[in-house]
Write an enzyme that holds these catalytic residues in place. Structure first.
Site, PDB file in Angstrom:
ATOM      1  CD  GLU A 125      -3.298  -0.481   2.044  1.00  0.00           C
ATOM      2  OE1 GLU A 125      -3.067   0.283   2.996  1.00  0.00           O
ATOM      3  OE2 GLU A 125      -4.374  -1.064   1.901  1.00  0.00           O
ATOM      4  CG  HIS A 151       8.390 -29.202  -0.617  1.00  0.00           C
ATOM      5  ND1 HIS A 151       8.935 -30.433  -0.923  1.00  0.00           N
ATOM      6  CD2 HIS A 151       9.147 -28.694   0.390  1.00  0.00           C
ATOM      7  CE1 HIS A 151       9.965 -30.668  -0.116  1.00  0.00           C
ATOM      8  NE2 HIS A 151      10.115 -29.617   0.691  1.00  0.00           N
ATOM      9  CE  LYS A 192     -12.359   0.739   1.261  1.00  0.00           C
ATOM     10  NZ  LYS A 192     -11.799   1.752   2.140  1.00  0.00           N
TER      11      LYS A 192
HETATM   12  O1  PA5 Z   1      -3.522   1.016   5.886  1.00  0.00           O
HETATM   13  C1  PA5 Z   1      -4.656   1.435   5.737  1.00  0.00           C
HETATM   14  O2  PA5 Z   1      -4.938   2.625   5.913  1.00  0.00           O
HETATM   15  C2  PA5 Z   1      -5.794   0.512   5.380  1.00  0.00           C
HETATM   16  O3  PA5 Z   1      -5.340  -0.775   5.151  1.00  0.00           O
HETATM   17  C3  PA5 Z   1      -6.816   0.463   6.501  1.00  0.00           C
HETATM   18  O4  PA5 Z   1      -6.184   0.081   7.684  1.00  0.00           O
HETATM   19  C4  PA5 Z   1      -7.958  -0.480   6.195  1.00  0.00           C
HETATM   20  O5  PA5 Z   1      -8.546  -0.140   4.967  1.00  0.00           O
HETATM   21  C5  PA5 Z   1      -9.004  -0.436   7.290  1.00  0.00           C
HETATM   22  O6  PA5 Z   1      -9.493   0.864   7.439  1.00  0.00           O
HETATM   23  P1  PA5 Z   1     -10.250   1.307   8.734  1.00  0.00           P
HETATM   24  O7  PA5 Z   1      -9.339   1.215   9.883  1.00  0.00           O
HETATM   25  O8  PA5 Z   1     -10.694   2.695   8.446  1.00  0.00           O
HETATM   26  O9  PA5 Z   1     -11.430   0.374   8.906  1.00  0.00           O
END
Ligand code: PA5
Length: 452
Positions: A290, A311, A425
């Site tokens: 990310e 494996h 989303k």
């Molecule tokens: O790193 C990030 O920001 C995302 O992976 C969020 O942690 C994830 O989408 C969950 O979001 P939230 O904590 O708002 O539910």
């Protein structure tokens, strides 16, 4: 106390001499930008000096809430996804018994995870398992509106209240969320749940050392003081004042960027030889994926559990396209000791291992694999962890976070946002006719009709 160590010699042999050192000015610029808050994503730098800013009072407050859950619950469900999930699971599984859920343990509640998928079977099986059990829920969501987590929480809240009443539920449901906004905060306030705040300036994947990770880890019975202490030591050891030659986060960031930009290595495989580190690798994958995967750039972060995956993926790694490098997280000392026994008949021919520790064999598998993969053209980075405990996992967490920030900035991306996550989303909400998505719903229906 020792520290984790980094060895890049089996990676630099694939690069021209001096290439890693040549990154020192870029690394220094990235570190200055992080320290001065002048980089892109500078509103999300709260993780940078987090370990050294955590007070003993704050840890005591987390431990006190954790103890309430430990006393009242036989099971605690941690609801969250992405950065609101993976760090806690990485540490709990990294330190816990591999068969935790099968062991009757009067001291520690069973920790289960939900809100990280929308599997109907998963949620149905979970709610069936929780039937008539005294369970609590830690509802973790920074935005407070993430669908996966909100769906699971709706089911769990109702079940908890139905089984033991609203008063019991009020004492065993804890929210970890934004200070003011989002449905999780609204619910916590209205229902009177104990809650913790996720600081505005810390993004999900950098939040394991906030209550997002610390509360579940403390509920599972692990020492959060030691975890934070390890991270704090690593904050010092990778600080801007530590020269490039000795700064392991700086060097890891530099060597990955050199392999990517100068040697065409587009995929990094994090590998472990300890099954307990499976979820640590999942956490790492999110952190780097990310943070770096944007603007059509980024090293693809992959993970393998060895020797298991030797494996399955071993063939590809040894002889497939030479676009990969490997980062092995190696644990020097196992916590347990198990020796291979003598066998009079020696039908399996394994008496040559008699009296040896299982870990000795594992270490030879590790060394043999590293040498084979290097011979096969795979640069190898080696990170050595003295043993699996809270202190060294704390070090490892901060090390990877710091290197990730530096590495993303060298790559000239904003390491602290994740705009690409919104695309699925938006489509999902449009397809589900979520109020407010009318135009998107119409557009997606037209698109589906045209696609037929
Ligand atoms: O790193 C990030 O920001 C995302 O992976 C969020 O942690 C994830 O989408 C969950 O979001 P939230 O904590 O708002 O539910």
């Amino acid at each position: 106390m020792e520290s984790i160590k980094l060895d890049i010699t089996k990676a630099t042999q694939f690069l021209n001499p001096g290439v890693v050192e040549a990154y020192a000015p870029q690394v220094a610029a990235a570190q200055v930008a992080l320290e001065n808050g002048t980089c892109s994503g500078n509103d999300f730098l709260g993780w940078l000096h987090l370990p050294s800013s955590i007070t003993t009072d704050f840890l005591a407050e987390i431990e006190s809430v954790a103890n309430t859950l430990r006393e009242k619950c036989e099971v605690v469900v941690v609801a969250g996804i992405g950065g609101s999930y993976l760090g806690a699971r990485a540490v709990i599984e990294g330190l816990g018994n591999s068969f935790a859920w099968l062991i009757e343990d009067k001291k520690n509640p069973t920790i289960l995870f939900a809100g990280n998928n929308i599997g109907e079977d998963y949620l149905s099986e979970l709610t069936t398992y929780l039937k008539n059990k005294k369970f609590g829920v830690i509802n973790i969501s920074k935005s407070g509106t993430t669908t996966e987590t909100a769906l699971a929480f709706r089911l769990l809240k109702k079940q908890c209240e139905d089984q033991f009443g609203k008063d019991f539920a009020k004492n065993v449901i804890v929210a970890v969320t934004d200070e003011k906004k989002g449905a999780a905060r609204v619910t916590a306030t209205q229902e009177g749940y104990k809650s913790f705040i996720i600081p505005d300036n810390i993004g999900g994947r950098f939040s394991v050392l906030t209550p997002v990770g610390l509360l579940p880890i403390a509920v599972a019975g692990f020492d959060i003081k030691s975890l934070v202490e390890g991270a704090k030591v690593m904050e010092e050891e990778t600080s801007i004042d530590v020269p490039f030659a000795n700064n392991i986060a700086a060097r890891y960031a530099a060597v990955r960027q050199a392999l990517y930009a100068q040697a065409g290595k587009k995929i990094e495989i994090i590998a472990n030889f300890q099954p307990k580190l499976h979820y640590f690798a999942e956490w790492w994958k999110q952190l780097y994926g990310e943070s770096e995967g944007k603007d059509n750039k980024g090293i693809f972060p992959a993970a393998c559990d060895f020797t298991t995956d030797l494996h399955s993926m071993g063939q590809w790694i040894q002889e497939g396209e030479r676009s990969i490098f490997e980062t092995v997280v190696s644990v020097e000392q196992s916590n347990a000791t198990l020796l291979f026994p003598h066998d009079d008949e020696n039908l399996d021919g394994l008496n040559f291992l008699e009296g040896k520790r299982v870990d000795e064999v594992n270490k030879m598998a590790e060394l043999g694999t590293r040498l084979a993969h290097v011979d096969g053209g795979v640069p190898n980075i080696h990170i050595s962890v003295p043993t699996l405990n809270e202190y060294y996992l704390g070090q490892l967490i901060y090390f990877f976070e710091k290197a990730c920030g530096i590495s993303g900035l060298i790559m000239e991306v904003n390491p602290f946002n994740q705009p690409g996550v919104e695309a699925y989303k938006k489509n999902m909400f449009a397809l589900l006719n979520k109020p407010g998505y009318e135009a998107e719903s119409k557009a997606i229906q037209e698109r589906l009709t045209n696609d037929k």
